[in-house]
Design an enzyme around this catalytic site. Structure first.
Site, PDB file in Angstrom:
ATOM      1  N   SER A   1      -0.782  10.465  -6.403  1.00  0.00           N
ATOM      2  CA  SER A   1      -1.342  11.195  -7.440  1.00  0.00           C
ATOM      3  C   SER A   1      -0.191  11.733  -8.393  1.00  0.00           C
ATOM      4  CB  SER A   1      -2.206  12.142  -7.058  1.00  0.00           C
ATOM      5  OG  SER A   1      -1.588  13.098  -6.342  1.00  0.00           O
ATOM      6  N   SER A   2       1.057  11.786  -7.984  1.00  0.00           N
ATOM      7  CA  SER A   2       1.892  12.529  -8.485  1.00  0.00           C
ATOM      8  C   SER A   2       3.633  12.162  -7.938  1.00  0.00           C
ATOM      9  CB  SER A   2       2.068  14.150  -8.588  1.00  0.00           C
ATOM     10  OG  SER A   2       1.929  14.705  -7.052  1.00  0.00           O
ATOM     11  N   GLY A   3       4.485  12.495  -8.418  1.00  0.00           N
ATOM     12  CA  GLY A   3       5.729  12.698  -7.996  1.00  0.00           C
ATOM     13  C   GLY A   3       6.389  11.230  -7.702  1.00  0.00           C
TER      14      GLY A   3
ATOM     15  N   LEU B   1       0.895  -1.208  -0.030  1.00  0.00           N
ATOM     16  CA  LEU B   1       0.105  -0.048  -0.066  1.00  0.00           C
ATOM     17  C   LEU B   1       0.714   1.315  -0.046  1.00  0.00           C
ATOM     18  CD1 LEU B   1      -2.883   0.629   2.147  1.00  0.00           C
ATOM     19  CD2 LEU B   1      -1.427   2.439   1.906  1.00  0.00           C
ATOM     20  N   ILE B   2       0.692   2.423  -1.001  1.00  0.00           N
ATOM     21  CA  ILE B   2       1.369   3.471  -1.125  1.00  0.00           C
ATOM     22  C   ILE B   2       0.641   4.698  -0.847  1.00  0.00           C
ATOM     23  CG2 ILE B   2       3.062   4.682  -2.199  1.00  0.00           C
ATOM     24  CD1 ILE B   2       3.471   2.192  -4.055  1.00  0.00           C
TER      25      ILE B   2
ATOM     26  N   GLY C   1       5.374   9.061  -5.210  1.00  0.00           N
ATOM     27  CA  GLY C   1       4.536   8.159  -4.891  1.00  0.00           C
ATOM     28  C   GLY C   1       3.970   7.475  -6.171  1.00  0.00           C
TER      29      GLY C   1
ATOM     30  N   TYR D   1       8.253  21.972   8.655  1.00  0.00           N
ATOM     31  CA  TYR D   1       8.095  20.661   7.665  1.00  0.00           C
ATOM     32  C   TYR D   1       9.581  19.938   8.272  1.00  0.00           C
ATOM     33  CZ  TYR D   1       9.581  17.942   3.603  1.00  0.00           C
ATOM     34  OH  TYR D   1       9.616  16.857   2.743  1.00  0.00           O
TER      35      TYR D   1
HETATM   36  N1  NAP Z   1      10.459  16.352  -3.966  1.00  0.00           N
HETATM   37  C1  NAP Z   1      11.410  16.476  -3.056  1.00  0.00           C
HETATM   38  O1  NAP Z   1      12.352  17.193  -3.283  1.00  0.00           O
HETATM   39  C2  NAP Z   1      11.272  15.774  -2.004  1.00  0.00           C
HETATM   40  C3  NAP Z   1      12.506  15.720  -1.125  1.00  0.00           C
HETATM   41  C4  NAP Z   1      12.519  14.982   0.193  1.00  0.00           C
HETATM   42  C5  NAP Z   1      11.092  14.371   0.518  1.00  0.00           C
HETATM   43  N2  NAP Z   1      10.262  14.280  -0.016  1.00  0.00           N
HETATM   44  C6  NAP Z   1       9.013  13.769   0.457  1.00  0.00           C
HETATM   45  O2  NAP Z   1       8.565  12.888  -0.729  1.00  0.00           O
HETATM   46  C7  NAP Z   1       7.304  12.588  -0.587  1.00  0.00           C
HETATM   47  C8  NAP Z   1       6.606  12.799  -1.823  1.00  0.00           C
HETATM   48  O3  NAP Z   1       6.548  14.022  -2.240  1.00  0.00           O
HETATM   49  P1  NAP Z   1       6.838  14.406  -3.888  1.00  0.00           P
HETATM   50  O4  NAP Z   1       7.967  15.146  -4.084  1.00  0.00           O
HETATM   51  O5  NAP Z   1       6.640  13.269  -4.695  1.00  0.00           O
HETATM   52  O6  NAP Z   1       5.881  15.638  -4.083  1.00  0.00           O
HETATM   53  P2  NAP Z   1       4.153  15.638  -4.727  1.00  0.00           P
HETATM   54  O7  NAP Z   1       4.478  15.444  -6.168  1.00  0.00           O
HETATM   55  O8  NAP Z   1       3.738  16.991  -4.104  1.00  0.00           O
HETATM   56  O9  NAP Z   1       3.525  14.576  -4.205  1.00  0.00           O
HETATM   57  C9  NAP Z   1       3.022  14.403  -2.665  1.00  0.00           C
HETATM   58  C10 NAP Z   1       1.801  13.571  -2.670  1.00  0.00           C
HETATM   59  O10 NAP Z   1       1.279  13.696  -1.211  1.00  0.00           O
HETATM   60  C11 NAP Z   1      -0.180  13.778  -1.555  1.00  0.00           C
HETATM   61  N3  NAP Z   1      -0.541  14.280  -0.523  1.00  0.00           N
HETATM   62  C12 NAP Z   1      -0.647  15.429   0.137  1.00  0.00           C
HETATM   63  N4  NAP Z   1      -1.450  15.458   1.237  1.00  0.00           N
HETATM   64  C13 NAP Z   1      -1.963  14.369   1.506  1.00  0.00           C
HETATM   65  C14 NAP Z   1      -3.022  13.976   2.160  1.00  0.00           C
HETATM   66  N5  NAP Z   1      -3.552  14.592   3.308  1.00  0.00           N
HETATM   67  N6  NAP Z   1      -3.296  12.802   2.134  1.00  0.00           N
HETATM   68  C15 NAP Z   1      -2.824  12.017   1.061  1.00  0.00           C
HETATM   69  N7  NAP Z   1      -1.749  12.352   0.284  1.00  0.00           N
HETATM   70  C16 NAP Z   1      -1.657  13.454   0.463  1.00  0.00           C
HETATM   71  C17 NAP Z   1      -0.202  14.443  -2.541  1.00  0.00           C
HETATM   72  O11 NAP Z   1      -1.664  14.613  -3.078  1.00  0.00           O
HETATM   73  P3  NAP Z   1      -2.333  15.610  -3.637  1.00  0.00           P
HETATM   74  O12 NAP Z   1      -2.365  15.763  -5.371  1.00  0.00           O
HETATM   75  O13 NAP Z   1      -3.931  15.477  -3.644  1.00  0.00           O
HETATM   76  O14 NAP Z   1      -1.995  16.927  -3.198  1.00  0.00           O
HETATM   77  C18 NAP Z   1       0.795  13.986  -3.451  1.00  0.00           C
HETATM   78  O15 NAP Z   1       0.071  12.868  -4.028  1.00  0.00           O
HETATM   79  C19 NAP Z   1       6.734  13.453   0.419  1.00  0.00           C
HETATM   80  O16 NAP Z   1       6.538  13.036   1.835  1.00  0.00           O
HETATM   81  C20 NAP Z   1       7.809  14.637   0.671  1.00  0.00           C
HETATM   82  O17 NAP Z   1       7.692  15.233   1.711  1.00  0.00           O
HETATM   83  C21 NAP Z   1       9.960  15.297  -1.478  1.00  0.00           C
END
Ligand code: NAP
Length: 278
Positions: free
Chosen positions: A11-13, A6-7, A15, A152
């Site tokens: 919806s993006s990125g 389960l992930i 995940g 954060y």
């Molecule tokens: N990108 C980076 O540079 C980076 C670096 C270090 C760590 N991270 C971590 O990596 C993880 C993924 O981030 P990402 O980079 O892939 O960014 P992202 O593209 O913004 O993806 C974040 C995901 O989390 C979802 N989300 C936000 N709030 C939520 C909630 N209440 N319930 C369920 N889903 C929720 C978003 O859904 P919606 O589309 O509905 O908003 C989106 O699917 C996060 O934990 C982030 O903190 C990211």
């Protein structure tokens, strides 16, 4: 036997790409997102990768503890088991204490910390039954505190502290716990913070430091790791016989987290992050 993962936040990125990479590795993926109306990108990627049959898209807002429990129970009912959970959902936040409310900070903790606990608590009995894996995507910001990321980083530190404390107990019952620490990754992350540079002056006395921070951050994201690269590192943890507790997804992340982990008096990190805002 097909193993089920389960992930959250697919919806993006990271995940989304992890859902695809896990399915390509043969896992049955339950890909959750808070708004399944945003599933088109995942569906298209699954079709392109030829893994549509292995991706089951379900709704889950991780802030909702009851929904998390119902979602996990539904997965176990439908697949008979749960072998791994990847707590990926999260959201960035730009701010500093004087310029934000305590409720702003609480909201950051709701998604980045309590959201992880909601899903983990529901999943643990099933992971014990399967001798499974419990992962959280934290960040290098879960190790190194960074200016304008106080809330954060604090939430990500909290996940790391919680999981580090839980890991030996979980391992005694066959569950492997890991934190995944990406550095900058190309995704919707920065856009989803929703910060408009026109707001910089509202930071008053902190505006000059924020301008410098934004310039430095733009540089870091210009060299960001791909979401696919981060996903490969995460899926490797799913299949590694003896997964590490702390896993960085790139050399950049290893160097950055490593500086902190060897920084007994805190001076290395303080000297480094001070250069970001001066
Ligand atoms: N990108 C980076 O540079 C980076 C670096 C270090 C760590 N991270 C971590 O990596 C993880 C993924 O981030 P990402 O980079 O892939 O960014 P992202 O593209 O913004 O993806 C974040 C995901 O989390 C979802 N989300 C936000 N709030 C939520 C909630 N209440 N319930 C369920 N889903 C929720 C978003 O859904 P919606 O589309 O509905 O908003 C989106 O699917 C996060 O934990 C982030 O903190 C990211």
């Amino acid at each position: 036997m097909t193993t089920t993962v389960l992930i959250t936040g697919t919806s993006s990125g990271i995940g989304l790409t992890t859902a695809i990479a896990a399915a390509k590795a043969g896992w049955q993926v339950v890909a959750t997102m808070r708004d399944t109306g945003k599933a088109t990108a995942l569906r298209d990627a699954a079709a392109t990768a030829g893994v549509t049959d292995l991706i089951d898209i379900r709704a889950l807002d991780v802030i909702d503890a009851e929904a998390a429990a119902a979602c996990v129970d539904g997965v176990v009912q439908d697949y008979g088991r749960l072998d791994a959970v990847i707590n990926n959902a999260g959201a960035g936040h730009l701010g500093t204490l004087e310029q934000e409310s305590i409720d702003d900070v609480r909201a950051v903790f709701e998604v980045n910390f309590f959201g992880v606990l909601n899903v983990s608590k529901a999943a643990l009995p099933h992971l014990r039954a399967s001798a499974g894996r419990l992962l959280a995507v934290t960040s290098v910001g879960g190790v190194v505190g960074q200016p304008f990321n106080e809330a954060y980083c604090a939430a990500k530190f909290a996940v790391e502290g919680f999981y580090e404390s839980l890991a030996p107990l979980a391992a005694a019952h066959g569950v492997r716990v890991s934190v995944i620490e990406p550095g900058a990754v190309a995704s919707e992350f920065v856009g989803n913070v929703g910060f408009d540079p026109a707001q910089t002056e509202a930071f008053g006395p902190y505006a000059p430091q924020l301008r410098n921070y934004l310039t430095r951050t733009a540089g870091a994201f210009a060299n960001a790791q791909t979401s696919e690269g981060a996903a490969d590192a995460i899926v490797a943890v799913l299949t590694d016989e003896k997964p590490a507790f702390r896993v960085q997804t790139s050399d950049v992340a290893r160097t950055f987290s490593g500086a902190k982990l060897a920084d007994l008096d805190g001076s290395v990190v303080q000297n480094l992050t001070a250069t970001w805002i001066s």
